[in-house]
Design a protein around this motif. Structure first.
Motif, PDB file in Angstrom:
ATOM      1  N   VAL A 121       0.849  -1.194   0.000  1.00 27.43           N
ATOM      2  CA  VAL A 121       0.000   0.000   0.000  1.00 27.43           C
ATOM      3  C   VAL A 121       0.883   1.242   0.000  1.00 27.43           C
ATOM      4  CG1 VAL A 121      -1.854   1.241   1.166  1.00 27.43           C
ATOM      5  CG2 VAL A 121      -1.783  -1.261   1.269  1.00 27.43           C
ATOM      6  N   ILE A 122       0.642   2.125  -0.971  1.00 29.36           N
ATOM      7  CA  ILE A 122       1.470   3.319  -1.132  1.00 29.36           C
ATOM      8  C   ILE A 122       0.579   4.551  -1.235  1.00 29.36           C
ATOM      9  CG2 ILE A 122       3.061   4.511  -2.702  1.00 29.36           C
ATOM     10  CD1 ILE A 122       4.276   1.805  -3.353  1.00 29.36           C
ATOM     11  N   ALA A 123       0.882   5.557  -0.433  1.00 35.44           N
ATOM     12  CA  ALA A 123       0.166   6.829  -0.515  1.00 35.44           C
ATOM     13  C   ALA A 123       0.674   7.609  -1.715  1.00 35.44           C
ATOM     14  CB  ALA A 123       0.378   7.639   0.755  1.00 35.44           C
ATOM     15  N   LEU A 124      -0.243   8.219  -2.442  1.00 36.31           N
ATOM     16  CA  LEU A 124       0.099   9.031  -3.618  1.00 36.31           C
ATOM     17  C   LEU A 124      -0.735  10.300  -3.505  1.00 36.31           C
ATOM     18  CD1 LEU A 124       1.513   9.397  -6.315  1.00 36.31           C
ATOM     19  CD2 LEU A 124      -0.186   7.912  -7.364  1.00 36.31           C
ATOM     20  N   SER A 125      -0.144  11.357  -2.924  1.00 38.03           N
ATOM     21  CA  SER A 125      -0.957  12.511  -2.536  1.00 38.03           C
ATOM     22  C   SER A 125      -0.229  13.827  -2.732  1.00 38.03           C
ATOM     23  CB  SER A 125      -1.362  12.381  -1.059  1.00 38.03           C
ATOM     24  OG  SER A 125      -0.222  12.443  -0.231  1.00 38.03           O
ATOM     25  N   ASN A 126      -1.032  14.870  -2.888  1.00 40.43           N
ATOM     26  CA  ASN A 126      -0.539  16.249  -2.883  1.00 40.43           C
ATOM     27  C   ASN A 126      -0.749  16.812  -1.487  1.00 40.43           C
ATOM     28  OD1 ASN A 126      -0.105  16.018  -5.632  1.00 40.43           O
ATOM     29  ND2 ASN A 126      -1.854  17.274  -6.236  1.00 40.43           N
ATOM     30  N   GLU A 127       0.319  16.960  -0.720  1.00 38.47           N
ATOM     31  CA  GLU A 127       0.189  17.523   0.629  1.00 38.47           C
ATOM     32  C   GLU A 127       1.454  18.285   0.999  1.00 38.47           C
ATOM     33  OE1 GLU A 127      -3.099  14.816   2.890  1.00 38.47           O
ATOM     34  OE2 GLU A 127      -1.116  14.975   3.762  1.00 38.47           O
ATOM     35  N   ALA A 128       1.269  19.326   1.792  1.00 37.73           N
ATOM     36  CA  ALA A 128       2.394  20.095   2.322  1.00 37.73           C
ATOM     37  C   ALA A 128       3.086  19.309   3.428  1.00 37.73           C
ATOM     38  CB  ALA A 128       1.908  21.437   2.844  1.00 37.73           C
ATOM     39  N   ARG A 129       4.372  19.587   3.636  1.00 36.31           N
ATOM     40  CA  ARG A 129       5.189  18.742   4.501  1.00 36.31           C
ATOM     41  C   ARG A 129       4.694  18.669   5.948  1.00 36.31           C
ATOM     42  NH1 ARG A 129      10.295  16.400   4.559  1.00 36.31           N
ATOM     43  NH2 ARG A 129      10.585  17.030   2.388  1.00 36.31           N
ATOM     44  N   GLU A 130       4.500  19.803   6.595  1.00 36.40           N
ATOM     45  CA  GLU A 130       4.127  19.769   8.005  1.00 36.40           C
ATOM     46  C   GLU A 130       2.741  19.157   8.209  1.00 36.40           C
ATOM     47  OE1 GLU A 130       6.950  23.308   7.567  1.00 36.40           O
ATOM     48  OE2 GLU A 130       5.333  22.380   6.404  1.00 36.40           O
ATOM     49  N   LEU A 131       1.827  19.447   7.303  1.00 35.61           N
ATOM     50  CA  LEU A 131       0.489  18.876   7.414  1.00 35.61           C
ATOM     51  C   LEU A 131       0.523  17.379   7.141  1.00 35.61           C
ATOM     52  CD1 LEU A 131      -2.455  19.473   7.963  1.00 35.61           C
ATOM     53  CD2 LEU A 131      -2.749  20.026   5.544  1.00 35.61           C
ATOM     54  N   ASN A 132       1.283  16.979   6.138  1.00 38.23           N
ATOM     55  CA  ASN A 132       1.445  15.559   5.825  1.00 38.23           C
ATOM     56  C   ASN A 132       2.027  14.806   7.012  1.00 38.23           C
ATOM     57  OD1 ASN A 132       3.428  13.524   3.634  1.00 38.23           O
ATOM     58  ND2 ASN A 132       1.224  13.399   3.858  1.00 38.23           N
ATOM     59  N   ALA A 133       3.068  15.366   7.627  1.00 39.48           N
ATOM     60  CA  ALA A 133       3.714  14.717   8.768  1.00 39.48           C
ATOM     61  C   ALA A 133       2.743  14.602   9.945  1.00 39.48           C
ATOM     62  CB  ALA A 133       4.955  15.508   9.183  1.00 39.48           C
ATOM     63  N   TYR A 134       1.968  15.661  10.200  1.00 40.61           N
ATOM     64  CA  TYR A 134       0.990  15.617  11.287  1.00 40.61           C
ATOM     65  C   TYR A 134      -0.046  14.534  11.049  1.00 40.61           C
ATOM     66  CZ  TYR A 134      -3.119  16.808  14.016  1.00 40.61           C
ATOM     67  OH  TYR A 134      -4.210  16.734  14.842  1.00 40.61           O
ATOM     68  N   ARG A 135      -0.562  14.440   9.818  1.00 43.17           N
ATOM     69  CA  ARG A 135      -1.627  13.486   9.512  1.00 43.17           C
ATOM     70  C   ARG A 135      -1.109  12.043   9.578  1.00 43.17           C
ATOM     71  NH1 ARG A 135      -5.932  15.916   6.301  1.00 43.17           N
ATOM     72  NH2 ARG A 135      -5.580  14.716   4.396  1.00 43.17           N
ATOM     73  N   ILE A 136       0.111  11.832   9.124  1.00 42.92           N
ATOM     74  CA  ILE A 136       0.713  10.497   9.225  1.00 42.92           C
ATOM     75  C   ILE A 136       0.818  10.078  10.683  1.00 42.92           C
ATOM     76  CG2 ILE A 136       2.843   9.178   8.891  1.00 42.92           C
ATOM     77  CD1 ILE A 136       3.277  10.878   6.326  1.00 42.92           C
ATOM     78  N   ARG A 137       1.291  10.997  11.523  1.00 48.34           N
ATOM     79  CA  ARG A 137       1.496  10.685  12.945  1.00 48.34           C
ATOM     80  C   ARG A 137       0.162  10.559  13.685  1.00 48.34           C
ATOM     81  NH1 ARG A 137       4.052  14.789  13.804  1.00 48.34           N
ATOM     82  NH2 ARG A 137       2.494  16.100  14.847  1.00 48.34           N
ATOM     83  N   LYS A 138      -0.735  11.506  13.497  1.00 47.61           N
ATOM     84  CA  LYS A 138      -1.996  11.551  14.239  1.00 47.61           C
ATOM     85  C   LYS A 138      -2.875  10.345  13.945  1.00 47.61           C
ATOM     86  CE  LYS A 138      -5.578  13.323  16.458  1.00 47.61           C
ATOM     87  NZ  LYS A 138      -5.619  13.438  17.936  1.00 47.61           N
ATOM     88  N   SER A 150       4.474  11.506  -1.505  1.00 45.94           N
ATOM     89  CA  SER A 150       3.792  12.775  -1.239  1.00 45.94           C
ATOM     90  C   SER A 150       4.481  13.879  -2.023  1.00 45.94           C
ATOM     91  CB  SER A 150       3.835  13.103   0.259  1.00 45.94           C
ATOM     92  OG  SER A 150       3.249  12.076   1.035  1.00 45.94           O
ATOM     93  N   SER A 151       3.701  14.808  -2.526  1.00 42.65           N
ATOM     94  CA  SER A 151       4.260  15.885  -3.349  1.00 42.65           C
ATOM     95  C   SER A 151       5.349  16.648  -2.603  1.00 42.65           C
ATOM     96  CB  SER A 151       3.153  16.847  -3.783  1.00 42.65           C
ATOM     97  OG  SER A 151       2.519  17.436  -2.649  1.00 42.65           O
ATOM     98  N   CYS A 152       5.185  16.810  -1.287  1.00 36.34           N
ATOM     99  CA  CYS A 152       6.167  17.569  -0.509  1.00 36.34           C
ATOM    100  C   CYS A 152       7.500  16.829  -0.395  1.00 36.34           C
ATOM    101  CB  CYS A 152       5.629  17.870   0.881  1.00 36.34           C
ATOM    102  SG  CYS A 152       5.186  16.405   1.845  1.00 36.34           S
ATOM    103  N   PHE A 153       7.501  15.505  -0.563  1.00 39.11           N
ATOM    104  CA  PHE A 153       8.725  14.718  -0.497  1.00 39.11           C
ATOM    105  C   PHE A 153       9.408  14.630  -1.862  1.00 39.11           C
ATOM    106  CE2 PHE A 153       6.468  12.052   2.985  1.00 39.11           C
ATOM    107  CZ  PHE A 153       6.690  13.040   3.913  1.00 39.11           C
ATOM    108  N   VAL A 154       8.616  14.464  -2.920  1.00 37.63           N
ATOM    109  CA  VAL A 154       9.188  14.186  -4.248  1.00 37.63           C
ATOM    110  C   VAL A 154       9.188  15.410  -5.151  1.00 37.63           C
ATOM    111  CG1 VAL A 154       8.522  11.773  -4.057  1.00 37.63           C
ATOM    112  CG2 VAL A 154       6.981  13.357  -5.225  1.00 37.63           C
TER     113      VAL A 154
END
Length: 227
Positions: A121-138, A150-154
């Protein structure tokens, strides 16, 4: 629907490869969209901001923000704190993060499918870094995902087909063995153009039914599949 029809026809001849991988959008599939126009509207009301002005400044910056080329602090400086405010950046940031909620049933359903069918399973998304990190953790998305494209990584965003090709390279799974789930028709069409089975997500139950038609079925009290 075209991809599902092709699978059904191929299955009759025994030519359908098993689905071994899911590509998943995050916003409006697994979680609510983290910072869309509705969230900005709520922010404007809560903090007494000029919504039209905020939206225009967001429009000018969001691609750079989601590409990971601008931090959340820099984004907020340009979109909200370009003038003095009677609230702090920390208060506004907490409000942004609080907009993220799980879409009912989706994470649980996909987690069960992953285990039962041994899916990658792979996430393929457009997200900003801090928001992406928060959502992954939360929401413990790293327990579901094997990788995050994630767009913010690649620094590539949908609709650029290059982000799909990158996900294919990372997955090392043939396109015909992958299902991509997204709520945006154009992005599903782009995936289909690369040979990836597409599901246009409109709700948990409809996506559940579409996955079942591709051999990833769920029944009450458990999961069954083609194997």
């Amino acid at each position: 629907m075209a991809a599902i029809t092709q699978v059904r026809k191929a299955r009759k001849t025994g030519q359908t490869p098993a689905i071994t991988c899911l590509f998943l959008d995050i916003g409006d599939v697994l979680l609510t969209d983290g910072w869309d126009r509705h969230a900005r509207g709520r922010a404007a009301a809560a903090f007494k901001l000029d919504l039209a002005e905020i939206n225009e400044r967001h429009r000018l910056t969001f691609e750079t923000f989601e590409d990971g080329k601008m931090t959340l602090e820099q984004y907020l400086n340009l979109v909200v704190f370009y003038r003095r405010r009677p609230f702090t950046r920390a208060q506004f940031q907490r409000f942004i993060f609080a907009q993220s909620k799980p879409c009912p049933g989706m994470i649980e359903m996909l987690a069960r499918l992953k285990i039962r069918h041994e899916l990658k399973v792979i996430a393929l998304s457009n997200e900003a870094r801090e928001l992406n990190a928060y959502r992954i953790r939360k929401f413990r998305l790293n327990a579901l995902m094997d990788a995050f494209v994630s767009s913010c990584f690649v620094q590539i965003r949908k609709p650029d087909a290059a982000i799909f090709r990158l996900a294919l390279d990372i997955a090392q799974v043939p396109a015909q063995q992958i299902v991509y789930i997204d709520n945006t028709p154009m992005f599903v069409e782009i995936a289909a153009g690369l040979g990836i089975h597409g599901i246009l997500h409109t709700g948990c139950e409809s996506t559940r039914a579409k996955l079942a038609s591709l051999g990833l079925g769920i029944v009450e009290g458990g999961i069954h599949g083609a194997g």
